[in-house]
Design a protein around this motif. Structure first.
Motif, PDB file in Angstrom:
ATOM      1  N   GLY A 107     -23.656 -19.864  -2.450  1.00 13.70           N
ATOM      2  CA  GLY A 107     -23.916 -19.262  -1.145  1.00 13.70           C
ATOM      3  C   GLY A 107     -22.665 -18.605  -0.609  1.00 13.70           C
ATOM      4  N   PRO A 108     -22.218 -19.005   0.575  1.00 17.09           N
ATOM      5  CA  PRO A 108     -21.053 -18.373   1.184  1.00 17.09           C
ATOM      6  C   PRO A 108     -19.712 -18.911   0.688  1.00 17.09           C
ATOM      7  CG  PRO A 108     -21.921 -20.019   2.660  1.00 17.09           C
ATOM      8  CD  PRO A 108     -22.862 -19.964   1.477  1.00 17.09           C
ATOM      9  N   VAL A 109     -19.745 -19.798  -0.308  1.00 16.01           N
ATOM     10  CA  VAL A 109     -18.516 -20.442  -0.793  1.00 16.01           C
ATOM     11  C   VAL A 109     -18.407 -20.281  -2.303  1.00 16.01           C
ATOM     12  CG1 VAL A 109     -17.284 -22.652  -0.964  1.00 16.01           C
ATOM     13  CG2 VAL A 109     -18.654 -22.158   1.056  1.00 16.01           C
ATOM     14  N   THR A 110     -17.179 -20.074  -2.787  1.00 16.86           N
ATOM     15  CA  THR A 110     -16.901 -20.127  -4.219  1.00 16.86           C
ATOM     16  C   THR A 110     -16.007 -21.330  -4.444  1.00 16.86           C
ATOM     17  OG1 THR A 110     -17.045 -17.731  -4.449  1.00 16.86           O
ATOM     18  CG2 THR A 110     -15.904 -18.921  -6.202  1.00 16.86           C
ATOM     19  N   THR A 111     -16.348 -22.142  -5.460  1.00 23.86           N
ATOM     20  CA  THR A 111     -15.570 -23.344  -5.752  1.00 23.86           C
ATOM     21  C   THR A 111     -15.207 -23.398  -7.226  1.00 23.86           C
ATOM     22  OG1 THR A 111     -17.495 -24.734  -6.256  1.00 23.86           O
ATOM     23  CG2 THR A 111     -16.789 -24.648  -3.949  1.00 23.86           C
ATOM     24  N   ALA A 112     -14.182 -24.179  -7.520  1.00 28.40           N
ATOM     25  CA  ALA A 112     -13.798 -24.541  -8.878  1.00 28.40           C
ATOM     26  C   ALA A 112     -13.262 -25.965  -8.779  1.00 28.40           C
ATOM     27  CB  ALA A 112     -12.739 -23.594  -9.431  1.00 28.40           C
ATOM     28  N   VAL A 113     -13.323 -26.717  -9.862  1.00 25.73           N
ATOM     29  CA  VAL A 113     -12.866 -28.105  -9.841  1.00 25.73           C
ATOM     30  C   VAL A 113     -11.891 -28.318 -10.991  1.00 25.73           C
ATOM     31  CG1 VAL A 113     -13.544 -30.535  -9.968  1.00 25.73           C
ATOM     32  CG2 VAL A 113     -15.023 -28.885  -8.791  1.00 25.73           C
ATOM     33  N   LEU A 114     -10.743 -28.916 -10.662  1.00 27.84           N
ATOM     34  CA  LEU A 114      -9.700 -29.174 -11.650  1.00 27.84           C
ATOM     35  C   LEU A 114      -9.385 -30.658 -11.734  1.00 27.84           C
ATOM     36  CD1 LEU A 114      -6.706 -29.765 -10.107  1.00 27.84           C
ATOM     37  CD2 LEU A 114      -7.081 -27.398  -9.471  1.00 27.84           C
ATOM     38  N   ASP A 115      -8.746 -31.027 -12.822  1.00 30.32           N
ATOM     39  CA  ASP A 115      -8.259 -32.385 -13.053  1.00 30.32           C
ATOM     40  C   ASP A 115      -6.793 -32.412 -12.643  1.00 30.32           C
ATOM     41  OD1 ASP A 115      -7.106 -34.691 -14.200  1.00 30.32           O
ATOM     42  OD2 ASP A 115      -8.415 -34.607 -15.945  1.00 30.32           O
ATOM     43  N   ASP A 116      -6.431 -33.314 -11.732  1.00 30.84           N
ATOM     44  CA  ASP A 116      -5.050 -33.340 -11.226  1.00 30.84           C
ATOM     45  C   ASP A 116      -4.078 -34.116 -12.119  1.00 30.84           C
ATOM     46  OD1 ASP A 116      -5.446 -36.064 -10.649  1.00 30.84           O
ATOM     47  OD2 ASP A 116      -4.866 -35.880  -8.546  1.00 30.84           O
ATOM     48  N   THR A 117      -4.502 -34.562 -13.271  1.00 21.93           N
ATOM     49  CA  THR A 117      -3.711 -35.330 -14.241  1.00 21.93           C
ATOM     50  C   THR A 117      -3.376 -36.739 -13.777  1.00 21.93           C
ATOM     51  OG1 THR A 117      -1.424 -34.698 -13.626  1.00 21.93           O
ATOM     52  CG2 THR A 117      -2.619 -33.188 -15.104  1.00 21.93           C
ATOM     53  N   CYS A 118      -3.833 -37.119 -12.596  1.00 21.13           N
ATOM     54  CA  CYS A 118      -3.516 -38.431 -12.010  1.00 21.13           C
ATOM     55  C   CYS A 118      -4.778 -39.237 -11.730  1.00 21.13           C
ATOM     56  CB  CYS A 118      -2.720 -38.248 -10.723  1.00 21.13           C
ATOM     57  SG  CYS A 118      -1.184 -37.358 -10.964  1.00 21.13           S
ATOM     58  N   GLY A 119      -5.889 -38.844 -12.372  1.00 16.22           N
ATOM     59  CA  GLY A 119      -7.127 -39.588 -12.228  1.00 16.22           C
ATOM     60  C   GLY A 119      -8.113 -39.043 -11.217  1.00 16.22           C
ATOM     61  N   ASN A 120      -7.863 -37.828 -10.714  1.00 16.27           N
ATOM     62  CA  ASN A 120      -8.739 -37.257  -9.684  1.00 16.27           C
ATOM     63  C   ASN A 120      -9.232 -35.876 -10.075  1.00 16.27           C
ATOM     64  OD1 ASN A 120      -8.147 -39.280  -7.479  1.00 16.27           O
ATOM     65  ND2 ASN A 120      -6.095 -38.491  -7.875  1.00 16.27           N
ATOM     66  N   LEU A 121     -10.401 -35.553  -9.575  1.00 14.70           N
ATOM     67  CA  LEU A 121     -10.866 -34.182  -9.599  1.00 14.70           C
ATOM     68  C   LEU A 121     -10.571 -33.588  -8.230  1.00 14.70           C
ATOM     69  CD1 LEU A 121     -14.315 -34.602 -11.383  1.00 14.70           C
ATOM     70  CD2 LEU A 121     -12.104 -33.973 -12.385  1.00 14.70           C
ATOM     71  N   VAL A 122     -10.160 -32.326  -8.214  1.00 14.53           N
ATOM     72  CA  VAL A 122      -9.817 -31.633  -6.978  1.00 14.53           C
ATOM     73  C   VAL A 122     -10.582 -30.317  -6.946  1.00 14.53           C
ATOM     74  CG1 VAL A 122      -7.974 -30.492  -5.694  1.00 14.53           C
ATOM     75  CG2 VAL A 122      -7.524 -32.676  -6.827  1.00 14.53           C
ATOM     76  N   GLN A 123     -11.231 -30.059  -5.825  1.00 12.15           N
ATOM     77  CA  GLN A 123     -11.991 -28.821  -5.654  1.00 12.15           C
ATOM     78  C   GLN A 123     -11.127 -27.775  -4.966  1.00 12.15           C
ATOM     79  OE1 GLN A 123     -15.093 -28.486  -2.498  1.00 12.15           O
ATOM     80  NE2 GLN A 123     -16.456 -28.235  -4.260  1.00 12.15           N
ATOM     81  N   LEU A 124     -11.206 -26.552  -5.455  1.00 13.84           N
ATOM     82  CA  LEU A 124     -10.629 -25.393  -4.777  1.00 13.84           C
ATOM     83  C   LEU A 124     -11.804 -24.622  -4.195  1.00 13.84           C
ATOM     84  CD1 LEU A 124      -8.115 -24.159  -7.496  1.00 13.84           C
ATOM     85  CD2 LEU A 124      -7.731 -25.821  -5.658  1.00 13.84           C
ATOM     86  N   ALA A 125     -11.671 -24.151  -2.973  1.00 11.15           N
ATOM     87  CA  ALA A 125     -12.793 -23.472  -2.333  1.00 11.15           C
ATOM     88  C   ALA A 125     -12.317 -22.345  -1.426  1.00 11.15           C
ATOM     89  CB  ALA A 125     -13.617 -24.484  -1.517  1.00 11.15           C
ATOM     90  N   HIS A 126     -13.129 -21.303  -1.359  1.00 12.42           N
ATOM     91  CA  HIS A 126     -12.927 -20.275  -0.329  1.00 12.42           C
ATOM     92  C   HIS A 126     -14.268 -19.744   0.139  1.00 12.42           C
ATOM     93  CE1 HIS A 126     -13.182 -16.944  -3.442  1.00 12.42           C
ATOM     94  NE2 HIS A 126     -13.750 -16.327  -2.427  1.00 12.42           N
ATOM     95  N   ARG A 127     -14.305 -19.400   1.420  1.00 12.13           N
ATOM     96  CA  ARG A 127     -15.506 -18.810   2.012  1.00 12.13           C
ATOM     97  C   ARG A 127     -15.408 -17.303   1.852  1.00 12.13           C
ATOM     98  NH1 ARG A 127     -18.942 -21.739   4.696  1.00 12.13           N
ATOM     99  NH2 ARG A 127     -18.371 -23.833   5.310  1.00 12.13           N
TER     100      ARG A 127
END
Length: 128
Positions: A107-127
């Protein structure tokens, strides 16, 4: 009321500091020794007095199962706003960052998800 501090649980504070500053581009705000773990926060260089991200040790017994469940289900532990997800995806991929989700329009957002190498997934987002 505003958000002052939030955190991500990390398996290694020094590794997390290198990733969040050297790769993602955040800057160190506080590094206070606490007799082992540190009070270690980073901020956006665009908002040095803005919300701090605490790189919190994941040593509490409840944290391991929590992190494993989130990552296993593909759920990001944090979301960071960027001006252009596609550009950040290309920049970070060139640095060797592993993505679990390539840029995706929702929809109005584009996202991507990365692995932070420390056990977490992190989402990048922009409207758009």
């Amino acid at each position: 009321m505003r958000i002052n501090l939030t955190s991500v649980f990390v398996d290694d504070q020094e590794k997390a500091l290198r990733f969040y500053t050297g790769v993602l581009g955040f800057v160190l705000k506080h590094d206070v020794p606490l007799g082992g773990p540190r009070w270690l926060t980073v901020v956006s260089p665009e908002q040095p007095d803005g919300t701090e991200l605490l790189l919190e040790p994941d040593s509490h017994p409840a944290v391991g199962p929590y992190k494993k469940a989130l990552a296993g289900d593909g759920i990001p532990a944090a979301s960071f706003a960027v001006d252009d997800v596609h550009a950040e995806f290309e920049r970070l991929r060139a640095l060797g960052v592993h993505f679990t989700q390539e840029p995706t329009e929702m929809g109005p957002v584009t996202t991507a998800v990365l692995d932070d190498t420390c056990g977490n997934l992190v989402q990048l987002a922009h409207r758009h």
